[in-house]
Design a protein around this motif. Structure first.
Motif, short mmCIF file in Angstrom:
data_model
loop_
_atom_site.label_atom_id
_atom_site.label_comp_id
_atom_site.label_asym_id
_atom_site.label_seq_id
_atom_site.Cartn_x
_atom_site.Cartn_y
_atom_site.Cartn_z
N SER A 185 3.64 -18.96 17.69
CA SER A 185 2.60 -19.93 17.30
C SER A 185 2.24 -20.91 18.40
CB SER A 185 3.06 -20.70 16.05
OG SER A 185 4.23 -21.44 16.34
N ALA A 186 2.77 -20.75 19.62
CA ALA A 186 2.43 -21.64 20.72
C ALA A 186 1.09 -21.23 21.32
CB ALA A 186 3.53 -21.65 21.78
N LEU A 187 0.07 -21.28 20.47
CA LEU A 187 -1.29 -20.91 20.84
C LEU A 187 -2.16 -22.16 20.78
CD1 LEU A 187 -1.35 -17.70 18.65
CD2 LEU A 187 -1.40 -17.75 21.16
N PRO A 188 -3.13 -22.28 21.67
CA PRO A 188 -3.91 -23.52 21.69
C PRO A 188 -4.66 -23.79 20.39
CG PRO A 188 -4.84 -21.90 23.20
CD PRO A 188 -3.53 -21.35 22.71
N TRP A 189 -4.99 -22.77 19.64
CA TRP A 189 -5.71 -22.95 18.38
C TRP A 189 -4.78 -23.08 17.18
CZ3 TRP A 189 -6.27 -18.80 21.68
CH2 TRP A 189 -5.63 -17.62 21.30
N VAL A 190 -3.44 -22.97 17.42
CA VAL A 190 -2.45 -23.12 16.34
C VAL A 190 -1.59 -24.37 16.59
CG1 VAL A 190 -0.45 -22.09 15.18
CG2 VAL A 190 -2.38 -20.64 15.88
N ASP A 191 -0.96 -24.46 17.77
CA ASP A 191 -0.06 -25.57 18.10
C ASP A 191 -0.26 -25.91 19.58
OD1 ASP A 191 2.02 -27.34 18.60
OD2 ASP A 191 3.51 -26.17 17.49
N LEU A 192 -1.24 -26.76 19.84
CA LEU A 192 -1.60 -27.07 21.22
C LEU A 192 -0.46 -27.74 21.98
CD1 LEU A 192 -3.67 -27.07 23.49
CD2 LEU A 192 -4.68 -29.14 22.51
N ALA A 193 0.33 -28.57 21.31
CA ALA A 193 1.45 -29.22 22.00
C ALA A 193 2.48 -28.18 22.45
CB ALA A 193 2.10 -30.27 21.09
N GLU A 212 -18.51 -18.17 28.60
CA GLU A 212 -18.39 -17.16 27.55
C GLU A 212 -17.07 -17.33 26.84
OE1 GLU A 212 -18.73 -13.22 29.13
OE2 GLU A 212 -20.79 -13.50 29.78
N ASN A 213 -17.08 -17.09 25.55
CA ASN A 213 -15.82 -17.04 24.81
C ASN A 213 -15.21 -15.66 24.99
OD1 ASN A 213 -17.57 -19.09 22.93
ND2 ASN A 213 -15.43 -19.62 23.06
N ASP A 214 -13.90 -15.59 24.81
CA ASP A 214 -13.20 -14.32 24.79
C ASP A 214 -12.00 -14.49 23.86
OD1 ASP A 214 -11.13 -15.57 26.29
OD2 ASP A 214 -11.91 -14.82 28.19
N ALA A 215 -11.14 -13.51 23.81
CA ALA A 215 -10.00 -13.56 22.88
C ALA A 215 -9.09 -14.75 23.15
CB ALA A 215 -9.21 -12.26 22.96
N ASP A 216 -9.01 -15.18 24.41
CA ASP A 216 -8.15 -16.31 24.78
C ASP A 216 -8.90 -17.64 24.81
OD1 ASP A 216 -6.21 -14.39 25.10
OD2 ASP A 216 -6.26 -14.44 27.30
N ARG A 217 -10.20 -17.61 24.96
CA ARG A 217 -11.01 -18.83 25.03
C ARG A 217 -11.86 -18.89 23.76
NH1 ARG A 217 -14.40 -18.01 29.30
NH2 ARG A 217 -12.74 -18.54 30.74
N ARG A 218 -11.31 -19.52 22.75
CA ARG A 218 -11.98 -19.56 21.46
C ARG A 218 -12.73 -20.86 21.23
NH1 ARG A 218 -7.51 -16.71 17.45
NH2 ARG A 218 -7.26 -14.85 18.72
N HIS A 219 -12.56 -21.82 22.12
CA HIS A 219 -13.25 -23.10 21.97
C HIS A 219 -14.66 -23.02 22.53
CE1 HIS A 219 -11.27 -23.17 25.92
NE2 HIS A 219 -12.36 -23.82 26.32
N GLY A 220 -15.48 -23.98 22.14
CA GLY A 220 -16.86 -24.01 22.59
C GLY A 220 -17.05 -24.87 23.83
N MET A 221 -18.30 -24.97 24.26
CA MET A 221 -18.64 -25.73 25.45
C MET A 221 -18.31 -27.21 25.29
SD MET A 221 -19.83 -25.04 28.44
CE MET A 221 -19.94 -26.15 29.80
N ASP A 222 -18.46 -27.77 24.11
CA ASP A 222 -18.15 -29.19 23.91
C ASP A 222 -16.68 -29.48 24.22
OD1 ASP A 222 -20.75 -29.73 23.22
OD2 ASP A 222 -20.36 -29.84 21.06
N ALA A 223 -15.77 -28.65 23.72
CA ALA A 223 -14.35 -28.83 24.00
C ALA A 223 -14.06 -28.62 25.49
CB ALA A 223 -13.51 -27.87 23.16
N ALA A 224 -14.76 -27.68 26.11
CA ALA A 224 -14.59 -27.45 27.55
C ALA A 224 -15.00 -28.68 28.35
CB ALA A 224 -15.38 -26.22 27.98
#
Length: 182
Positions: free
Chosen positions: A52-60, A130-142
């Protein structure tokens, strides 16, 4: 690690989706030593293991793992000769951990584990984002992440150099030219 080693370690950071990985691939093609982004390796490991150490699950937890990998990368990079280019690294992960948890880890890590004084940043480039399987966030978060990083690097004594929005070969020429001038 001695100052000479750290002077060879060049961080390429900046806006997510701004062309870092493409630039690192070009540098590798030219025979330079490169280190893959720690975050992508954490994601791959966690996806394989069901963690679960995934940025979209548990960023810390994700950031803590990226810090561990970044420290290991630096130790392993000491064996390389010449420039070593890092696709993100320790400071990126520490700034992310501070942002999400409030833990004040970035400054002590940044001062204890130095890189080359110039850090090269990919600026926001919506046309190639572009989003991909590892980059699920949008441009605003970027953009938010980029703003945190552009403030953090100078705070820790680094000169932040924005890479121009050019074709990858010209971008690599620009980066290497900056380093050769030193």
């Amino acid at each position: 690690m001695g100052e000479d080693g750290a002077n060879r370690f060049v961080v390429i950071s900046g806006c997510s989706g701004g062309g870092k990985s493409t630039l690192l691939a070009e540098l590798a093609r030219r025979g330079q030593s490169v280190v893959e982004e720690p975050g992508r390796r954490v994601i791959a490991e966690e996806m394989r293991s069901g963690g679960s150490a995934l940025p979209w699950v548990d960023l810390a937890a994700f950031a803590r793992r990226a810090i561990q990998i970044s420290l290991r990368d630096r130790m392993e990079a000491a064996q390389q000769k010449g420039w070593v280019f890092f696709d993100r690294g320790l400071i990126d992960a520490a700034v992310a951990l501070e942002h999400v948890s409030g833990e004040l880890v970035a400054e002590p890590l940044a001062h204890a584990h130095r890189y080359h004084r110039q850090v090269f940043l990919t600026p926001p480039w919506p046309e190639i984002f572009e989003n991909d399987a590892d980059r699920r966030h949008g441009m605003d978060a970027a953009l938010e992440e980029y703003e945190r990083l552009i403030r953090a690097f100078p705070r820790f004594g680094y000169e932040a150099v924005d890479l121009p929005k050019l074709p990858v070969h010209a971008r690599a020429d620009f980066l290497l030219g900056c380093l050769e001038q030193r």
